[in-house]
Enzyme design. Structure first.
Site, PDB file in Angstrom:
ATOM      1  N   LYS A  23       0.839  -1.194   0.000  1.00  0.00           N
ATOM      2  CA  LYS A  23       0.000   0.000   0.000  1.00  0.00           C
ATOM      3  C   LYS A  23       0.877   1.249   0.000  1.00  0.00           C
ATOM      4  O   LYS A  23       0.672   2.165  -0.796  1.00  0.00           O
ATOM      5  CB  LYS A  23      -0.893  -0.021   1.246  1.00  0.00           C
ATOM      6  N   ARG A  94      -2.968   3.462   8.618  1.00  0.00           N
ATOM      7  CA  ARG A  94      -3.329   2.274   7.827  1.00  0.00           C
ATOM      8  C   ARG A  94      -2.201   1.263   7.772  1.00  0.00           C
ATOM      9  O   ARG A  94      -1.042   1.604   7.619  1.00  0.00           O
ATOM     10  CB  ARG A  94      -3.670   2.702   6.395  1.00  0.00           C
ATOM     11  N   GLY A 103      -7.937  -6.858   4.174  1.00  0.00           N
ATOM     12  CA  GLY A 103      -8.784  -6.883   5.362  1.00  0.00           C
ATOM     13  C   GLY A 103      -8.216  -7.629   6.551  1.00  0.00           C
ATOM     14  O   GLY A 103      -8.901  -7.787   7.555  1.00  0.00           O
ATOM     15  N   MET A 105      -5.519  -6.851   8.386  1.00  0.00           N
ATOM     16  CA  MET A 105      -4.973  -6.013   9.455  1.00  0.00           C
ATOM     17  C   MET A 105      -5.794  -4.741   9.578  1.00  0.00           C
ATOM     18  O   MET A 105      -6.792  -4.586   8.911  1.00  0.00           O
ATOM     19  CB  MET A 105      -3.510  -5.747   9.189  1.00  0.00           C
ATOM     20  N   ARG A 340      -3.640  -1.543  -6.023  1.00  0.00           N
ATOM     21  CA  ARG A 340      -2.818  -2.757  -5.962  1.00  0.00           C
ATOM     22  C   ARG A 340      -3.202  -3.611  -7.152  1.00  0.00           C
ATOM     23  O   ARG A 340      -4.247  -3.394  -7.775  1.00  0.00           O
ATOM     24  CB  ARG A 340      -3.066  -3.515  -4.655  1.00  0.00           C
ATOM     25  N   HIS A 456     -16.383  -7.681   1.364  1.00  0.00           N
ATOM     26  CA  HIS A 456     -15.395  -8.611   1.894  1.00  0.00           C
ATOM     27  C   HIS A 456     -15.628 -10.025   1.372  1.00  0.00           C
ATOM     28  O   HIS A 456     -14.717 -10.698   0.885  1.00  0.00           O
ATOM     29  CB  HIS A 456     -15.466  -8.588   3.429  1.00  0.00           C
ATOM     30  N   ARG A 562      -2.216 -47.194 -18.630  1.00  0.00           N
ATOM     31  CA  ARG A 562      -2.067 -48.355 -17.745  1.00  0.00           C
ATOM     32  C   ARG A 562      -2.977 -49.473 -18.223  1.00  0.00           C
ATOM     33  O   ARG A 562      -4.194 -49.345 -18.160  1.00  0.00           O
ATOM     34  CB  ARG A 562      -2.439 -47.980 -16.325  1.00  0.00           C
ATOM     35  N   ARG A 618       1.993 -49.035 -20.907  1.00  0.00           N
ATOM     36  CA  ARG A 618       2.772 -49.753 -19.904  1.00  0.00           C
ATOM     37  C   ARG A 618       2.186 -51.152 -19.732  1.00  0.00           C
ATOM     38  O   ARG A 618       0.979 -51.303 -19.532  1.00  0.00           O
ATOM     39  CB  ARG A 618       2.729 -49.017 -18.568  1.00  0.00           C
ATOM     40  N   GLU A 789      11.787 -46.503 -11.701  1.00  0.00           N
ATOM     41  CA  GLU A 789      11.058 -46.309 -10.438  1.00  0.00           C
ATOM     42  C   GLU A 789      11.665 -47.115  -9.310  1.00  0.00           C
ATOM     43  O   GLU A 789      11.085 -47.262  -8.241  1.00  0.00           O
ATOM     44  CB  GLU A 789       9.578 -46.665 -10.633  1.00  0.00           C
ATOM     45  N   SER A 808      11.001 -43.415 -18.451  1.00  0.00           N
ATOM     46  CA  SER A 808       9.937 -42.615 -17.858  1.00  0.00           C
ATOM     47  C   SER A 808      10.009 -42.790 -16.346  1.00  0.00           C
ATOM     48  O   SER A 808       9.882 -43.903 -15.841  1.00  0.00           O
ATOM     49  CB  SER A 808       8.582 -43.072 -18.396  1.00  0.00           C
ATOM     50  N   GLY A 810       8.871 -43.073 -12.867  1.00  0.00           N
ATOM     51  CA  GLY A 810       7.646 -43.304 -12.096  1.00  0.00           C
ATOM     52  C   GLY A 810       7.917 -42.781 -10.697  1.00  0.00           C
ATOM     53  O   GLY A 810       8.391 -43.502  -9.821  1.00  0.00           O
ATOM     54  N   THR A 811       7.650 -41.506 -10.503  1.00  0.00           N
ATOM     55  CA  THR A 811       8.138 -40.872  -9.275  1.00  0.00           C
ATOM     56  C   THR A 811       7.313 -41.220  -8.041  1.00  0.00           C
ATOM     57  O   THR A 811       7.737 -40.916  -6.935  1.00  0.00           O
ATOM     58  CB  THR A 811       8.224 -39.342  -9.441  1.00  0.00           C
ATOM     59  N   ASN A 812       6.148 -41.823  -8.214  1.00  0.00           N
ATOM     60  CA  ASN A 812       5.446 -42.281  -7.006  1.00  0.00           C
ATOM     61  C   ASN A 812       6.239 -43.411  -6.354  1.00  0.00           C
ATOM     62  O   ASN A 812       6.568 -43.354  -5.174  1.00  0.00           O
ATOM     63  CB  ASN A 812       4.031 -42.764  -7.335  1.00  0.00           C
ATOM     64  N   CYS A 876       6.169 -39.633 -15.302  1.00  0.00           N
ATOM     65  CA  CYS A 876       4.735 -39.913 -15.353  1.00  0.00           C
ATOM     66  C   CYS A 876       4.146 -40.077 -13.962  1.00  0.00           C
ATOM     67  O   CYS A 876       3.039 -40.560 -13.808  1.00  0.00           O
ATOM     68  CB  CYS A 876       4.452 -41.138 -16.206  1.00  0.00           C
ATOM     69  N   TYR A 896       9.621 -34.650 -21.583  1.00  0.00           N
ATOM     70  CA  TYR A 896       8.189 -34.459 -21.370  1.00  0.00           C
ATOM     71  C   TYR A 896       7.798 -34.718 -19.924  1.00  0.00           C
ATOM     72  O   TYR A 896       8.526 -35.356 -19.167  1.00  0.00           O
ATOM     73  CB  TYR A 896       7.370 -35.368 -22.296  1.00  0.00           C
TER      74      TYR A 896
HETATM   75  P1  ADP Z   1      -7.746  -2.012   3.972  1.00  0.00           P
HETATM   76  O1  ADP Z   1      -6.360  -2.460   3.901  1.00  0.00           O
HETATM   77  O2  ADP Z   1      -8.616  -2.841   4.826  1.00  0.00           O
HETATM   78  O3  ADP Z   1      -8.334  -1.720   2.627  1.00  0.00           O
HETATM   79  P2  ADP Z   1      -7.351   0.818   4.205  1.00  0.00           P
HETATM   80  O4  ADP Z   1      -6.157   1.273   4.927  1.00  0.00           O
HETATM   81  O5  ADP Z   1      -7.252   0.842   2.741  1.00  0.00           O
HETATM   82  O6  ADP Z   1      -7.742  -0.616   4.743  1.00  0.00           O
HETATM   83  O7  ADP Z   1      -8.552   1.719   4.710  1.00  0.00           O
HETATM   84  C1  ADP Z   1      -9.862   1.322   4.905  1.00  0.00           C
HETATM   85  C2  ADP Z   1     -10.815   2.268   4.192  1.00  0.00           C
HETATM   86  O8  ADP Z   1     -10.626   3.602   4.588  1.00  0.00           O
HETATM   87  C3  ADP Z   1     -10.635   2.263   2.694  1.00  0.00           C
HETATM   88  O9  ADP Z   1     -11.881   2.319   2.084  1.00  0.00           O
HETATM   89  C4  ADP Z   1      -9.871   3.518   2.430  1.00  0.00           C
HETATM   90  O10 ADP Z   1     -10.113   4.006   1.153  1.00  0.00           O
HETATM   91  C5  ADP Z   1     -10.371   4.452   3.497  1.00  0.00           C
HETATM   92  N1  ADP Z   1      -9.360   5.432   3.859  1.00  0.00           N
HETATM   93  C6  ADP Z   1      -8.116   5.178   4.289  1.00  0.00           C
HETATM   94  N2  ADP Z   1      -7.424   6.307   4.473  1.00  0.00           N
HETATM   95  C7  ADP Z   1      -8.260   7.308   4.152  1.00  0.00           C
HETATM   96  C8  ADP Z   1      -8.106   8.732   4.138  1.00  0.00           C
HETATM   97  N3  ADP Z   1      -6.957   9.316   4.473  1.00  0.00           N
HETATM   98  N4  ADP Z   1      -9.164   9.449   3.750  1.00  0.00           N
HETATM   99  C9  ADP Z   1     -10.318   8.853   3.414  1.00  0.00           C
HETATM  100  N5  ADP Z   1     -10.530   7.553   3.424  1.00  0.00           N
HETATM  101  C10 ADP Z   1      -9.490   6.758   3.783  1.00  0.00           C
HETATM  102 MG    MG Z   2       5.001 -47.604 -10.473  1.00  0.00          MG
HETATM  103 MG    MG Z   3      -7.844  -0.606   1.319  1.00  0.00          MG
END
Ligand code: ADP
Ligand code: MG
Ligand code: MG
Length: 924
Positions: A23, A94, A103, A105, A340, A456, A562, A618, A789, A808, A810-812, A876, A896
């Site tokens: 982020k 954040r 989501g 952390m 991201r 989520h 087989r 085989r 094998e 070939s 036969g790795t099992n 195989c 192969y």
């Molecule tokens: P997560 O990793 O769970 O997406 P974020 O750090 O992105 O958490 O933040 C959670 C929510 O808060 C997101 O929708 C984000 O866009 C919003 N948010 C984070 N920082 C700000 C900010 N400075 N102003 C407005 N909204 C924010």
């Molecule tokens: Mg065999």
């Molecule tokens: Mg976010």
């Protein structure tokens, strides 16, 4: 001790996700390419590790001084002051690690509010409602994340006031309501923590930074990393991002939203996402209200929609990758808050890869490297049978495609419990939260009654490739009563439902599914893969139907056919049993004569389907007793038969007594007559045969069948069995040639330990070849080779290569032999512990053990090719479909890999990646 704790968005290196987290790095990158990002800075992941390593959990010395200095930077950029009663600056705190863990952390918004700054914010914005809305959010989030006060304490008050006010959603609450809520929330914190809510803004900031660091070691985050195999080296602590707040909740010219630069369910190049007017941050993701599709913004806020399209194009143009982004609109101005790489399902990954090459955004190589081969297996998931007639019970949003069926459960713990017990379950929730994650792992699919395609539930399900229907608003979920209500229907826990994540439909009961088909884009992508790859990809297939499927999946031949699978058919097994029970070579030959046309027919059909691709047949591998019932089964059957014999005897004695007395057995039904005459005889015959079988089973009994009388050892002791099979292969080939069908058969001998075994079988092959060529008047071309094998075969590979034209692996079996583990015992008894404790990294029966088994393979190839240059070598075993193992096979120059049909697309892509990444390959 890290050198520099803090980087502003203007100075941080956007490429350095390891240090700044994903982020943070992207916030820096976006700032530096001129996108509209609120000012802010990043505290590094290294700082987090330093903090977590300290048993007392104090922040590294000097960190807060740096933070203060960088806060002044934000103050300057925004013209606001942190903690100032007249013109207060608010920030978000954040989390963000190097690997995306959506989501998992914590984030705190609106930090910097207290009894002094709140009136300032209200006065400045002339918006009391907004001020209290921000305040109540801050108290709850800070209370939960930083002070550990559970949501329910806050939610109870919130719901009570909503109820009293007679409103459904939060936007309907007035400033007075929100003010009251804020005051109640402050009380909650005091009651739950025994301390007043912190007033000092820098104290708030310090506590928040620590809370984000600590969330790295929270249970949720740890579970997630374990499930997705994110090692500490890959995700090295979390960074903390401190960002000036922008407000989407200041009124109806404000909004907050999330989007994907392309549709993550299908890959179609279109605007995709959702937004909520007058809302803040997490409201969209949390499913507080069901958001609007972004297309509506085009009508509602056309100028902002235009800006959003521009943002999307800039993001893709810069990153050359589909982006998942978050934005907020404050008073008509668009801010980008996060981007991201988008997590997409397999279909979307494939489609966007092909499209982006065609659009000139990425190269073919990049397209091939972009898709995780394992993900392709998702595309081979079943879909709902389009001809089904079931009525749709409810409809939601198609949030993650695929069909899933199972028993309803209404909370994650129950889902986990039942899922672990082997039940198929669908997790049904009003909305899901990060703490439900364990329920996702255990479920076939997810159904929610609230929230959108970026909620989520949808995001997590897509990441896992599980079906999800979100926001099915017709369903009322009652978690307490463990039931859901849809119109007049009540769905109880345990009731079976089917969800279709591709359409959003929900059905009662189980709907039939059909196998998936290959998309045009997948064909194109895999075509590029084949052109790049050096390894050929074959399939393991034993029947014409399997061969057809293998071709559909793009197999370049059959690497393992087989023959014993052909024996197991109901109409064949009795002949095979006769062959085994034969008392003399003549009797055995009679049975084999019956088997020959059957095998020939099987081979011919497979050759025709595969023509002109190679088919490696085989010869018989398993010990003969595998075709007979077990001793226990037979003794039980014999006991029953003997009882029956007694009854039959009794009946016939009774019948003859009646007859001899001159009476007619009128009251006995007609079929009793033949029964009377032949009954005893028939039962005795069956008993005699079963007794013979039992004797044979006892005779064939082996202490250790895996190491016993099997493979080529059978071929040596019963040469007529192999002779029949060889004749079957060669006559089938001859018949194909006569019909102008090009064939490339290969005969492969299992369990070979010494070249002498091969020489013996080869002699028989040569004789039969001459006979068949004469009989059909054709020239036969085929290869003769051996499985590798057995460890001794590896050591003697140079000698084997004198006779064998191909190897070939036969790795099992080779893995069992190398480890001296029997697979079943290992997997049931000790391997899980070995894996958990890290004694062994992987299950070597699934992932090739490159250091041990691989070492043997590499020597074998080298010695074999020294003797016979151009010796064809393949694998195989089951591991042949595993991407990591395929990289090794490429590394040691195999020709192969052969794997089960559904793994063929995976292997084709993995083979291309192995080639593209060959310079980077290391065995650590
Ligand atoms: P997560 O990793 O769970 O997406 P974020 O750090 O992105 O958490 O933040 C959670 C929510 O808060 C997101 O929708 C984000 O866009 C919003 N948010 C984070 N920082 C700000 C900010 N400075 N102003 C407005 N909204 C924010
Ligand atoms: Mg065999
Ligand atoms: Mg976010």
């Amino acid at each position: 001790m890290p050198e520099k704790y803090v980087y502003s968005f203007n100075e941080g290196d956007g490429k350095n996700k390891h240090l700044l987290g994903g982020k943070g790095a992207n916030l820096c990158e976006m700032t530096q390419i001129g996108l509209n990002v609120p000012p802010g800075f990043v505290i590094t992941t290294a700082t987090c590790l330093t903090y977590l390593a300290d048993a007392k959990r104090t922040l590294p010395e000097g960190l807060m001084d740096d933070v203060k200095q960088y806060m002044q930077g934000i103050e300057k950029a925004t013209g606001k002051l942190f903690g100032d009663p007249n013109n207060p600056l608010l920030v978000s705190v954040r989390s963000g690690s190097a690997m995306s863990m959506p989501g998992m952390m914590d984030t705190i918004l609106n930090l910097g509010l207290n009894s002094q700054t709140l009136p300032g914010l209200i006065k400045q914005t002339q918006n009391e409602r907004f001020g209290y809305d921000a305040y109540r959010r801050f108290i709850q989030l800070f209370g939960k994340v930083a002070l550990g006060v559970a949501d329910e304490h806050f939610d109870a008050h919130f719901e009570a006031i909503k109820k009293r006010a007679g409103v459904k959603v939060d936007v309907e609450l007035t400033a007075a309501h929100l003010k009251e809520i804020s005051e109640l929330f402050l009380q909650v914190v005091k009651e739950q923590t025994g301390k007043p809510f912190p007033e000092s803004v820098y104290e708030q900031l310090e506590i928040a930074i620590k809370a984000v660091f600590n969330s790295w070691m929270g249970k949720r985050a740890i579970d997630y990393r374990r499930e997705f195999n994110i090692t500490p080296a890959m995700a090295n602590g979390t960074a903390v991002n401190i960002v000036a707040m922008v407000f989407g909740n200041m009124g109806n010219d404000c909004a907050t939203g999330v989007g994907f630069t392309r549709n993550p369910g299908t890959g179609v190049n279109e605007m995709y996402g959702e937004y909520l007017v007058n809302a803040q941050g997490e409201d969209v993701v949390a499913g507080i209200r069901t958001p609007k599709p972004v297309q509506e913004m085009e009508k509602e806020m056309p100028e902002l929609y235009r800006q959003l399209v521009e943002l999307r194009n800039k993001l893709e143009g810069h990153y050359h990758e589909v982006q998942d982004y978050e934005y907020t609109i404050e008073k008509g101005r668009l801010y980008c808050l996060q981007t991201r790489n988008g997590k997409m399902n397999a279909a979307a990954m494939v489609r966007t890869s092909v499209d982006m090459v065609n659009e000139g955004l990425i190269s073919k190589e990049q397209a091939l490297l972009r898709v995780n081969p394992d993900q392709l297996e998702q595309l081979l998931h079943p879909r709902l049978d389009p001809n089904h007639v079931a009525l749709v019970l409810a409809q939601g949003l198609p949030a993650s495609p695929g069909a899933a069926c199972g028993k309803c459960v209404f909370d994650a713990d129950r889902a986990e419990l039942l899922g672990r017990a082997g039940e198929k379950v669908i997790l049904v929730r009003e909305e899901t939260k990060p703490e439900d994650i364990h329920g996702f792992f255990a479920s076939q699919g997810i159904l929610t009654s609230r929230g959108g395609k970026t909620s989520h539930a949808a995001v997590v399900a897509r990441g896992m490739g599980k079906a999800c229907v979100a926001g099915a608003e017709g369903i009322t979920v009652d978690t307490r009563a463990r039931q859901a209500i849809v119109a007049e229907h009540v769905i109880h826990e345990g009731d079976i439902i089917t969800i279709d994540g591709s359409t959003g439909n929900v059905f009662i009961g189980e709907i039939p599914t059909i196998p998936p088909t290959f998309s045009e884009e997948l064909k194109i992508l895999l075509g590029w893969a084949d052109a790049v790859a050096q390894l050929q990809v074959m399939a393991n297939a034993d029947t014409p139907a399997a061969a057809r499927r293998a071709i559909e999946y793009g197999a370049m031949g059959i690497g393992l056919c087989r023959t014993e699978r052909m024996f197991n058919d109901v109409d064949r097994l009795p002949i095979v049993v006769d062959m085994i029970l034969a008392n003399s070579p003549e009797e055995r030959q009679a049975a084999l004569d019956k088997l020959l046309p059957i095998q020939r027919g099987d081979f011919k059909e497979v050759f025709k389907v595969m023509s002109p691709r190679p088919v490696t047949v085989r010869l018989l591998d398993p010990p003969l007793h595998e075709f007979l019932p077990t001793e226990l089964q037979l003794t039980e059957e014999l006991n029953n038969l003997r009882q029956l014999q007694g009854t039959v005897k009794g009946v016939s004695t009774l019948l003859s007594t009646i007859r001899s007395s001159g009476q007619q057995p009128k009251d006995l039904p007609a079929p009793a007559a033949p029964f009377d005459e032949r009954g005893e005889e028939i039962v005795s015959e069956v008993i005699a045969k079963k007794e013979r079988m039992l004797r044979k089973v006892r005779e064939l009994y082996e202490i250790n069948p895996m190491l016993g009388h099997r493979g080529v050892r059978l071929g040596i002791t019963y040469p007529e069995i192999y002779a029949m099979q060889i004749r079957g292969v060669l006559e089938a080939a001859a018949e194909c040639i006569k019909e102008n069908v090009e064939v490339n058969p290969e005969i492969m001998i299992p369990q070979v330990t010494t070249a002498q075994e091969l020489v013996r079988v080869k002699t028989s092959v040569d004789t039969i070849k001459a006979e068949v060529e004469k009989k059909y008047g054709v020239q036969l071309h085929f290869k003769f080779g051996t499985m590798i094998e057995v460890v001794r075969a590896c050591m003697r590979s140079a000698h084997l290569a004198e006779v064998a034209e191909f190897f070939s692996f036969g790795t099992n079996d080779l893995t069992q032999a190398t480890f001296s583990f029997s697979r079943e015992d290992a997997e049931n008894k000790f391997l899980p512990l070995y894996n958990e404790t890290g004694i062994l990294q992987d299950n070597p029966f699934e992932v090739l053990d490159v250091k041990g088994v691989g070492q043997l393979m590499s020597m074998t190839v080298e010695w074999g090719r020294k003797k016979r240059s151009g010796l064809k070598v393949g694998i195989c075993g089951e591991q042949g479909g595993h991407p990591g193992s395929i990289r090794f096979c490429h590394h040691i120059d195999l020709d192969y890999v052969s794997c089960s049909a559904p793994r063929v697309p995976v292997a084709r892509l993995a083979a291309a990646q192995a080639k593209l990444l060959e310079d980077k390959y290391t065995i650590d």
